[in-house]
Design a protein around this motif. Structure first.
Motif, short mmCIF file in Angstrom:
data_model
loop_
_atom_site.label_atom_id
_atom_site.label_comp_id
_atom_site.label_asym_id
_atom_site.label_seq_id
_atom_site.Cartn_x
_atom_site.Cartn_y
_atom_site.Cartn_z
N ILE A 144 -38.95 -12.84 51.86
CA ILE A 144 -40.47 -12.15 52.71
C ILE A 144 -40.70 -10.67 53.40
O ILE A 144 -40.98 -9.97 52.97
N LEU A 145 -38.95 -10.34 54.14
CA LEU A 145 -38.45 -9.29 54.67
C LEU A 145 -38.88 -8.39 53.75
O LEU A 145 -39.36 -6.76 54.32
N ASN A 146 -38.75 -8.40 52.70
CA ASN A 146 -37.77 -7.20 51.45
C ASN A 146 -39.30 -6.80 51.47
O ASN A 146 -39.69 -5.53 51.15
N SER A 147 -40.82 -8.19 50.81
CA SER A 147 -42.11 -7.70 50.53
C SER A 147 -43.01 -7.30 51.78
O SER A 147 -43.44 -5.85 52.04
N LEU A 148 -42.21 -7.16 53.13
CA LEU A 148 -42.64 -6.62 54.43
C LEU A 148 -42.39 -4.82 54.75
O LEU A 148 -42.97 -4.07 54.85
N LEU A 161 -39.74 -6.40 61.64
CA LEU A 161 -39.78 -7.01 60.34
C LEU A 161 -39.10 -9.10 60.22
O LEU A 161 -39.56 -9.72 59.57
N LEU A 162 -37.76 -8.57 60.13
CA LEU A 162 -37.12 -9.57 60.22
C LEU A 162 -37.42 -10.45 60.88
O LEU A 162 -37.25 -12.25 60.43
N ALA A 163 -38.16 -10.61 62.03
CA ALA A 163 -38.49 -11.83 62.98
C ALA A 163 -39.60 -12.23 62.31
O ALA A 163 -39.49 -13.63 62.45
N VAL A 164 -40.83 -11.69 62.56
CA VAL A 164 -41.40 -12.01 61.10
C VAL A 164 -41.03 -12.91 60.35
O VAL A 164 -42.15 -13.49 59.85
N ALA A 165 -40.14 -11.94 59.87
CA ALA A 165 -40.18 -12.84 58.28
C ALA A 165 -39.37 -14.27 58.51
O ALA A 165 -39.40 -15.52 58.13
N GLN A 166 -38.52 -14.35 59.26
CA GLN A 166 -38.09 -15.96 59.60
C GLN A 166 -38.62 -16.69 60.28
O GLN A 166 -38.59 -17.47 59.47
N MET A 167 -39.73 -16.07 61.25
CA MET A 167 -40.80 -16.60 61.36
C MET A 167 -41.46 -17.58 60.56
O MET A 167 -42.34 -19.14 60.53
#
Length: 218
Positions: free
Chosen positions: A14-18, A46-52
């Protein structure tokens, strides 16, 4: 029946996509941008968003698995079975006969307890006056396949009557004891029902009626 194969994306995916989307949007809007450094503010955000999103995806996967025929287990599978009018088969008792060893007829009451060397308990299933050496019907108090006993196995009376021996041998094998239906067994039965819906006296309806009665030899 098809097997569910969906898996939620990982936080890294998800992080890579973001990050790629962020760079593409910045570049398309006239702001030449390279991939953000891991220590940068945008990267951390973006990392925080990906983790959520990854956590939410895992929760969603768990909920999906709990409702799918091929992935539900335990209590979740029981709920799926109930939705289709089925229940998990419970463990069953073994039944058979023992020989009464006594010097005279004895009045035995249903519920009189005997125990075997496997520490499991059995009880007289039918009250009556039984002659010496007569066969006495018994049923296991415990359930499961371990309650089956072969001819000749010795049972010990918990409270023997005065004229009877404290032990009695199995005269007719105790059979019928089965363990609770496993997830795999219950799932197979459910899938068979879904593939061949019971209706109008067809084979599947007869199978469902037959296997709803315990003990069952399939």
């Amino acid at each position: 029946m098809a097997i569910t194969t969906f898996s939620p994306p990982s936080a890294t995916t998800i992080l890579n996509s973001l990050l790629q989307t962020y760079v593409a949007l910045m570049n398309s809007n006239g702001y030449p941008t390279v991939m953000p450094d891991p220590g940068s503010e945008i990267y951390v955000r973006l990392l925080a968003v990906a983790q959520m999103q990854a956590v939410a995806g895992n929760i969603e996967q768990q909920q999906i698995d709990a409702r799918m025929v091929d992935t539900a287990s335990g209590n979740d599978l029981d709920r799926v079975l109930n939705q289709y009018g089925l229940q998990r088969k419970p463990a069953t008792s073994s039944e058979g006969f023992i020989q009464l060893i006594s010097t005279a007829p004895e009045t035995l009451v249903a519920g009189m307890i005997l125990s075997a060397t496997n520490s499991l308990q059995y009880q007289v299933s039918t009250s009556g006056v039984y002659a010496a050496n007569a066969n006495v019907p018994v049923i296991s108090v415990d359930t499961g396949s371990s309650t089956t006993l072969g001819v000749g196995i010795i049972l010990t009376w918990q409270s023997p009557l005065p004229l009877m021996q404290t032990t009695s041998p199995v005269s007719v094998a105790l059979t019928g004891g089965s363990n609770q239906e496993t997830d795999a067994q219950a799932r197979s039965r459910l899938i068979a029902t879904l593939q061949n819906p019971p209706q109008a006296g067809n084979v599947q309806q007869i199978i469902n009626m037959a296997t709803s009665v315990d003990p069952v030899v399939e």
